[in-house]
Design a protein around this motif. Structure first.
Motif, PDB file in Angstrom:
ATOM      1  N   ASN A 175       0.857  -1.180  -0.002  1.00 22.76           N
ATOM      2  CA  ASN A 175      -0.076   0.007  -0.019  1.00 22.76           C
ATOM      3  C   ASN A 175       0.832   1.331  -0.081  1.00 22.76           C
ATOM      4  OD1 ASN A 175      -2.506  -1.262   0.398  1.00 22.76           O
ATOM      5  ND2 ASN A 175      -1.992  -1.920   2.184  1.00 22.76           N
ATOM      6  N   ILE A 176       0.229   2.248  -0.493  1.00 25.34           N
ATOM      7  CA  ILE A 176       1.009   3.511  -0.303  1.00 25.34           C
ATOM      8  C   ILE A 176      -0.063   4.614   0.347  1.00 25.34           C
ATOM      9  CG2 ILE A 176       1.795   5.566  -1.645  1.00 25.34           C
ATOM     10  CD1 ILE A 176       2.345   3.690  -4.112  1.00 25.34           C
ATOM     11  N   PHE A 177       0.794   5.424   1.641  1.00 25.78           N
ATOM     12  CA  PHE A 177      -0.038   6.231   2.139  1.00 25.78           C
ATOM     13  C   PHE A 177       0.457   7.523   1.981  1.00 25.78           C
ATOM     14  CE2 PHE A 177      -0.573   2.386   4.213  1.00 25.78           C
ATOM     15  CZ  PHE A 177      -1.846   2.210   4.497  1.00 25.78           C
ATOM     16  N   VAL A 178      -0.322   8.589   1.797  1.00 22.86           N
ATOM     17  CA  VAL A 178       0.057   9.832   1.346  1.00 22.86           C
ATOM     18  C   VAL A 178      -0.476  10.921   2.445  1.00 22.86           C
ATOM     19  CG1 VAL A 178      -0.350  11.558  -0.670  1.00 22.86           C
ATOM     20  CG2 VAL A 178       0.112   9.175  -0.815  1.00 22.86           C
ATOM     21  N   SER A 179       0.254  11.862   2.689  1.00 20.46           N
ATOM     22  CA  SER A 179      -0.099  13.090   3.608  1.00 20.46           C
ATOM     23  C   SER A 179       0.146  14.328   2.632  1.00 20.46           C
ATOM     24  CB  SER A 179       0.939  13.144   4.789  1.00 20.46           C
ATOM     25  OG  SER A 179       0.502  14.466   5.355  1.00 20.46           O
ATOM     26  N   ARG A 180      -0.913  15.069   2.661  1.00 29.02           N
ATOM     27  CA  ARG A 180      -0.778  16.283   1.820  1.00 29.02           C
ATOM     28  C   ARG A 180      -0.793  17.527   2.735  1.00 29.02           C
ATOM     29  NH1 ARG A 180      -3.618  12.839  -1.393  1.00 29.02           N
ATOM     30  NH2 ARG A 180      -2.897  12.482  -3.503  1.00 29.02           N
ATOM     31  N   ASP A 181      -0.584  17.253   4.116  1.00 31.10           N
ATOM     32  CA  ASP A 181      -0.453  18.502   4.985  1.00 31.10           C
ATOM     33  C   ASP A 181       0.678  18.163   6.052  1.00 31.10           C
ATOM     34  OD1 ASP A 181      -1.271  16.343   6.565  1.00 31.10           O
ATOM     35  OD2 ASP A 181      -3.154  17.180   7.040  1.00 31.10           O
ATOM     36  N   ALA A 182       2.119  17.968   5.463  1.00 30.56           N
ATOM     37  CA  ALA A 182       3.222  17.558   6.018  1.00 30.56           C
ATOM     38  C   ALA A 182       3.247  16.920   7.237  1.00 30.56           C
ATOM     39  CB  ALA A 182       3.626  18.899   6.446  1.00 30.56           C
ATOM     40  N   GLY A 183       2.623  15.769   6.921  1.00 30.58           N
ATOM     41  CA  GLY A 183       2.431  14.427   7.919  1.00 30.58           C
ATOM     42  C   GLY A 183       1.372  14.484   9.040  1.00 30.58           C
ATOM     43  N   ALA A 184       0.650  15.665   8.906  1.00 29.23           N
ATOM     44  CA  ALA A 184      -0.446  15.614   9.999  1.00 29.23           C
ATOM     45  C   ALA A 184      -1.536  14.612   9.957  1.00 29.23           C
ATOM     46  CB  ALA A 184      -0.865  17.106  10.197  1.00 29.23           C
ATOM     47  N   SER A 185      -1.924  14.249   8.575  1.00 30.73           N
ATOM     48  CA  SER A 185      -2.842  13.371   8.513  1.00 30.73           C
ATOM     49  C   SER A 185      -2.605  12.440   7.243  1.00 30.73           C
ATOM     50  CB  SER A 185      -4.410  13.974   8.209  1.00 30.73           C
ATOM     51  OG  SER A 185      -4.180  14.768   7.051  1.00 30.73           O
ATOM     52  N   TRP A 186      -3.058  11.232   7.105  1.00 27.89           N
ATOM     53  CA  TRP A 186      -2.719  10.302   6.095  1.00 27.89           C
ATOM     54  C   TRP A 186      -3.967   9.504   5.450  1.00 27.89           C
ATOM     55  CZ3 TRP A 186       2.487   9.637   4.773  1.00 27.89           C
ATOM     56  CH2 TRP A 186       3.495  10.300   5.679  1.00 27.89           C
ATOM     57  N   SER A 187      -3.872   9.367   4.269  1.00 32.44           N
ATOM     58  CA  SER A 187      -4.738   8.561   3.605  1.00 32.44           C
ATOM     59  C   SER A 187      -4.083   7.522   2.664  1.00 32.44           C
ATOM     60  CB  SER A 187      -5.777   9.502   2.597  1.00 32.44           C
ATOM     61  OG  SER A 187      -5.035  10.100   1.754  1.00 32.44           O
ATOM     62  N   ALA A 188      -4.893   6.541   2.353  1.00 31.37           N
ATOM     63  CA  ALA A 188      -4.404   5.549   1.384  1.00 31.37           C
ATOM     64  C   ALA A 188      -4.486   6.036   0.052  1.00 31.37           C
ATOM     65  CB  ALA A 188      -5.229   4.177   1.505  1.00 31.37           C
ATOM     66  N   GLY A 189      -3.268   6.023  -0.846  1.00 35.05           N
ATOM     67  CA  GLY A 189      -3.118   6.235  -2.108  1.00 35.05           C
ATOM     68  C   GLY A 189      -4.023   5.259  -2.989  1.00 35.05           C
ATOM     69  N   ASP A 190      -4.293   5.641  -4.181  1.00 35.33           N
ATOM     70  CA  ASP A 190      -4.865   4.926  -5.050  1.00 35.33           C
ATOM     71  C   ASP A 190      -4.074   4.120  -5.922  1.00 35.33           C
ATOM     72  OD1 ASP A 190      -6.769   3.691  -6.844  1.00 35.33           O
ATOM     73  OD2 ASP A 190      -7.079   5.231  -7.908  1.00 35.33           O
ATOM     74  N   SER A 191      -3.474   2.860  -5.529  1.00 37.22           N
ATOM     75  CA  SER A 191      -2.527   2.324  -6.140  1.00 37.22           C
ATOM     76  C   SER A 191      -2.584   0.807  -5.950  1.00 37.22           C
ATOM     77  CB  SER A 191      -0.974   2.642  -5.619  1.00 37.22           C
ATOM     78  OG  SER A 191      -0.940   2.212  -4.417  1.00 37.22           O
TER      79      SER A 191
END
Length: 176
Positions: free
Chosen positions: A148-164
């Motif tokens: 799985n790939i997890f991505v944060s778009r707020d400098a690591g404050a929150s994370w979501s699973a990437g679509d991969s």
């Protein structure tokens, strides 16, 4: 042609970090005091002045090491995570993410002075985090875990699973 730009290289092995001086083809031991044994990952700022190394060194309080002199000397970031396997940083070296095998993800927004632990997969996730990447400005971070790939778009404050697709990832990088 290099257009007048200089480069520096850092090499990792199980016993040392070697650094190449600017415009030189001579290598020197970047950790002559053996501070970074077992380094598994290295990340550097764009100008090379700041570098981080991840090392599964359970004999110290932390296993993320930092150099602020182009890899000449290294010091343990004592408040960092234990047994780090991968480290990545922003282009200025301020935003840092470190992953831990069978553990969590650790994020620093202040050049490694303080760290917060994150579990991008949430409760019940396997907790194995492998590769890490940080965008040049530090706002986007990504880590891998069991395909799985997890991505944060707020400098690591929150994370979501990437679509991969799930697969055995062997590397990770971010561009802006």
């Amino acid at each position: 042609a290099s257009m007048g730009r200089h480069f520096r290289l850092l090499l990792l092995s199980a016993t040392c970090i070697l650094r190449q001086a600017r415009c030189s083809f001579q290598w020197t031991n970047g950790n002559s005091q053996n501070l970074v044994l077992g380094a598994s990952s290295v990340a550097v700022s764009d100008d090379g002045s700041v570098a981080y190394a991840a090392a599964a060194d359970v004999s110290s309080a932390g296993s993320v090491y930092k150099s602020t002199d182009y890899g000449v000397t290294w010091s343990s970031l004592a408040a960092s995570c234990a047994s780090a396997s991968e480290v990545a940083c922003s282009s200025d070296g301020t935003s840092v993410v470190a992953t831990v095998y069978e553990g969590l993800v650790y994020v620093s927004a202040d050049s490694g002075a303080s760290w917060s632990s994150k579990d991008p997969g949430g409760a019940g996730s396997p907790g194995y985090y492998g590769y890490a990447a940080v965008s040049s400005n530090g706002s986007v971070m990504a880590v891998t875990s069991y395909g799985n790939i997890f991505v944060s778009r707020d400098a690591g404050a929150s994370w979501s699973a990437g679509d991969s697709p799930q697969t055995a990832w062997t590397g990770l990088a971010i561009s802006e």
